[in-house]
Motif scaffolding. Structure first.
Motif, PDB file in Angstrom:
ATOM      1  N   ALA A 258      -9.283 -13.981  61.733  1.00 31.00           N
ATOM      2  CA  ALA A 258      -9.568 -13.003  62.778  1.00 31.00           C
ATOM      3  C   ALA A 258      -9.335 -13.645  64.148  1.00 31.00           C
ATOM      4  N   LEU A 259      -8.690 -12.906  65.038  1.00 31.79           N
ATOM      5  CA  LEU A 259      -8.476 -13.395  66.393  1.00 31.79           C
ATOM      6  C   LEU A 259      -9.797 -13.400  67.154  1.00 31.79           C
ATOM      7  N   THR A 260     -10.099 -14.527  67.771  1.00 35.82           N
ATOM      8  CA  THR A 260     -11.332 -14.639  68.536  1.00 35.82           C
ATOM      9  C   THR A 260     -11.047 -14.365  70.004  1.00 35.82           C
ATOM     10  N   ALA A 261     -12.130 -14.097  70.754  1.00 37.81           N
ATOM     11  CA  ALA A 261     -11.975 -13.905  72.193  1.00 37.81           C
ATOM     12  C   ALA A 261     -11.415 -15.159  72.846  1.00 37.81           C
ATOM     13  N   GLN A 262     -11.830 -16.321  72.341  1.00 43.54           N
ATOM     14  CA  GLN A 262     -11.327 -17.581  72.891  1.00 43.54           C
ATOM     15  C   GLN A 262      -9.821 -17.706  72.695  1.00 43.54           C
ATOM     16  N   ALA A 263      -9.323 -17.291  71.511  1.00 47.81           N
ATOM     17  CA  ALA A 263      -7.885 -17.366  71.236  1.00 47.81           C
ATOM     18  C   ALA A 263      -7.115 -16.418  72.152  1.00 47.81           C
ATOM     19  N   ILE A 264      -7.644 -15.217  72.357  1.00 43.17           N
ATOM     20  CA  ILE A 264      -6.957 -14.246  73.200  1.00 43.17           C
ATOM     21  C   ILE A 264      -6.912 -14.721  74.653  1.00 43.17           C
ATOM     22  N   ILE A 265      -8.039 -15.238  75.155  1.00 47.30           N
ATOM     23  CA  ILE A 265      -8.076 -15.738  76.537  1.00 47.30           C
ATOM     24  C   ILE A 265      -7.128 -16.930  76.692  1.00 47.30           C
ATOM     25  N   GLY A 266      -7.107 -17.812  75.696  1.00 53.48           N
ATOM     26  CA  GLY A 266      -6.213 -18.955  75.743  1.00 53.48           C
ATOM     27  C   GLY A 266      -4.759 -18.535  75.783  1.00 53.48           C
ATOM     28  N   ALA A 267      -4.401 -17.534  74.962  1.00 50.43           N
ATOM     29  CA  ALA A 267      -3.026 -17.036  74.946  1.00 50.43           C
ATOM     30  C   ALA A 267      -2.642 -16.438  76.300  1.00 50.43           C
ATOM     31  N   LEU A 268      -3.562 -15.691  76.893  1.00 52.74           N
ATOM     32  CA  LEU A 268      -3.295 -15.102  78.207  1.00 52.74           C
ATOM     33  C   LEU A 268      -3.124 -16.182  79.272  1.00 52.74           C
ATOM     34  N   ALA A 269      -3.891 -17.274  79.158  1.00 49.44           N
ATOM     35  CA  ALA A 269      -3.765 -18.367  80.123  1.00 49.44           C
ATOM     36  C   ALA A 269      -2.413 -19.047  80.002  1.00 49.44           C
ATOM     37  N   VAL A 270      -1.950 -19.245  78.768  1.00 46.22           N
ATOM     38  CA  VAL A 270      -0.618 -19.832  78.564  1.00 46.22           C
ATOM     39  C   VAL A 270       0.449 -18.932  79.172  1.00 46.22           C
ATOM     40  N   ALA A 271       0.338 -17.630  78.903  1.00 40.34           N
ATOM     41  CA  ALA A 271       1.312 -16.686  79.441  1.00 40.34           C
ATOM     42  C   ALA A 271       1.282 -16.671  80.969  1.00 40.34           C
ATOM     43  N   ALA A 272       0.081 -16.729  81.544  1.00 34.44           N
ATOM     44  CA  ALA A 272      -0.043 -16.717  83.006  1.00 34.44           C
ATOM     45  C   ALA A 272       0.567 -17.972  83.621  1.00 34.44           C
ATOM     46  N   GLY A 273       0.310 -19.118  82.999  1.00 33.10           N
ATOM     47  CA  GLY A 273       0.884 -20.358  83.508  1.00 33.10           C
ATOM     48  C   GLY A 273       2.392 -20.361  83.436  1.00 33.10           C
ATOM     49  N   ALA A 274       2.936 -19.913  82.316  1.00 34.30           N
ATOM     50  CA  ALA A 274       4.393 -19.851  82.151  1.00 34.30           C
ATOM     51  C   ALA A 274       5.001 -18.883  83.158  1.00 34.30           C
ATOM     52  N   THR A 275       4.335 -17.743  83.370  1.00 29.50           N
ATOM     53  CA  THR A 275       4.852 -16.747  84.313  1.00 29.50           C
ATOM     54  C   THR A 275       4.834 -17.293  85.743  1.00 29.50           C
ATOM     55  N   LEU A 276       3.799 -18.031  86.097  1.00 33.87           N
ATOM     56  CA  LEU A 276       3.704 -18.608  87.441  1.00 33.87           C
ATOM     57  C   LEU A 276       4.857 -19.565  87.709  1.00 33.87           C
ATOM     58  N   VAL A 277       5.130 -20.417  86.745  1.00 36.89           N
ATOM     59  CA  VAL A 277       6.225 -21.367  86.913  1.00 36.89           C
ATOM     60  C   VAL A 277       7.574 -20.647  86.966  1.00 36.89           C
ATOM     61  N   ALA A 278       7.772 -19.691  86.060  1.00 38.39           N
ATOM     62  CA  ALA A 278       9.039 -18.967  86.020  1.00 38.39           C
ATOM     63  C   ALA A 278       9.266 -18.181  87.315  1.00 38.39           C
ATOM     64  N   ALA A 279       8.210 -17.533  87.813  1.00 38.35           N
ATOM     65  CA  ALA A 279       8.341 -16.732  89.036  1.00 38.35           C
ATOM     66  C   ALA A 279       8.642 -17.619  90.245  1.00 38.35           C
ATOM     67  N   TYR A 280       8.032 -18.791  90.272  1.00 39.06           N
ATOM     68  CA  TYR A 280       8.257 -19.681  91.405  1.00 39.06           C
ATOM     69  C   TYR A 280       9.689 -20.207  91.424  1.00 39.06           C
ATOM     70  N   GLU A 281      10.276 -20.385  90.209  1.00 40.00           N
ATOM     71  CA  GLU A 281      11.632 -20.922  90.132  1.00 40.00           C
ATOM     72  C   GLU A 281      12.703 -19.858  90.327  1.00 40.00           C
ATOM     73  N   ALA A 282      12.353 -18.589  90.148  1.00 39.49           N
ATOM     74  CA  ALA A 282      13.363 -17.523  90.146  1.00 39.49           C
ATOM     75  C   ALA A 282      14.098 -17.433  91.468  1.00 39.49           C
TER      76      ALA A 282
END
Length: 282
Positions: A258-282
């Protein structure tokens, strides 16, 4: 979609595919193929497929030193990952492997002179914090032999990324062929050193491994190496963390967790970090 976005998209698709590849690898292992033999068959198939890209002399004229370094690093990266993911906790292996962004960024700063801005650092910290949330308490904190393989695999992957970025004049086809043949070469040395006997797989497992390499491994490696070659290391190393998200979700879903709240928040943090780097480089 802008032209600059294609490498980032290719990299995230390729990394996401690596996050679920553990499942077919385990199916083939259960059919009787050990990690070393499975690596040899799959990457042998991928090496044959990559020859189609070498027409027109694209793989000729590569400096011997570059070829050798890519081959050795590619062999350590892929064999280490395959063997570790077959025998250890999937998310634990992924966590240890994906310390590679730390090695990549530091190596790129030292050898390529890539600058580290505050947005880039913030993206890396956010993504790595998400990784820790996803994978914390997945297993005992004590390291074992497979953990060491995962760490070595991630360090070799970081080194290969920096080498690819540092050699823009070397064709992607040559980098692919060097990587795939490197897996075969390192695998043969490992087989000789460990005295692995011939496997006795059930059913069409050998054919399935060759096809998986010639199609699946080949395609996702093309996507990843295209992105790694085209993007700064500080960006590609964070975007590759998409694999952690797909590994976390696929393990939960395919192993009936079962997906936990911790797993979902962690996944969102990874996505946010990747998006921040990608947006800054664009």
């Amino acid at each position: 979609m802008t032209k600059k976005a294609w490498p980032a998209v290719a990299l995230m698709v390729g990394a996401g595919s690596w996050g679920v590849i553990w499942y077919p690898l385990r199916l083939l292992a259960h059919a009787g193929l050990s990690g070393l033999w499975l690596s040899l068959l799959m990457y042998g198939g991928a090496a044959v497929a990559s020859l189609a890209l070498c027409r027109g002399g694209r793989c000729a004229g590569v400096p011997r030193r570059v070829w050798l370094v890519l081959a050795v690093l590619g062999g350590i990266t892929n064999i280490g990952f395959v063997v570790a993911v077959l025998h250890d906790n999937i998310l634990r292996v992924t966590l240890l492997f994906y310390l590679s962004p730390v090695w990549s960024v530091l190596a790129a700063r030292a050898f390529l002179g890539e600058r580290l801005s505050l947005p880039i650092l913030a993206g890396i910290v956010t993504a790595l914090a998400g990784v820790m949330m996803l994978l914390w308490r997945q297993a005992s904190p004590a390291l074992n032999g497979y953990d060491a393989l995962a760490l070595a695999s991630g360090a070799a992957f970081a080194g290969a990324n920096v080498m690819m970025r540092a050699q823009p004049g070397v064709a992607l086809a040559a980098k692919l062929l060097a990587t795939f043949t490197g897996v075969v070469g390192v695998g043969l040395v490992a087989l000789a050193a460990t005295a692995h006997g011939m496997p006795h797989p059930r059913g069409p497992a050998v054919l399935a491994a060759l096809v998986a390499g010639g199609l699946g491994i080949f395609v996702i490696t093309v996507l990843v190496q295209y992105g790694v070659t085209a993007l700064p290391v500080r960006q590609s190393s964070v975007l590759l963390l998409v694999e952690v998200v797909t590994a976390a979700f696929s393990q939960h879903l395919l192993l009936h967790g079962a997906l936990t709240a911790q797993a979902i928040i962690g996944a969102l943090a990874v996505a946010a970090g990747a998006t921040l780097v990608a947006a800054y480089e664009a």
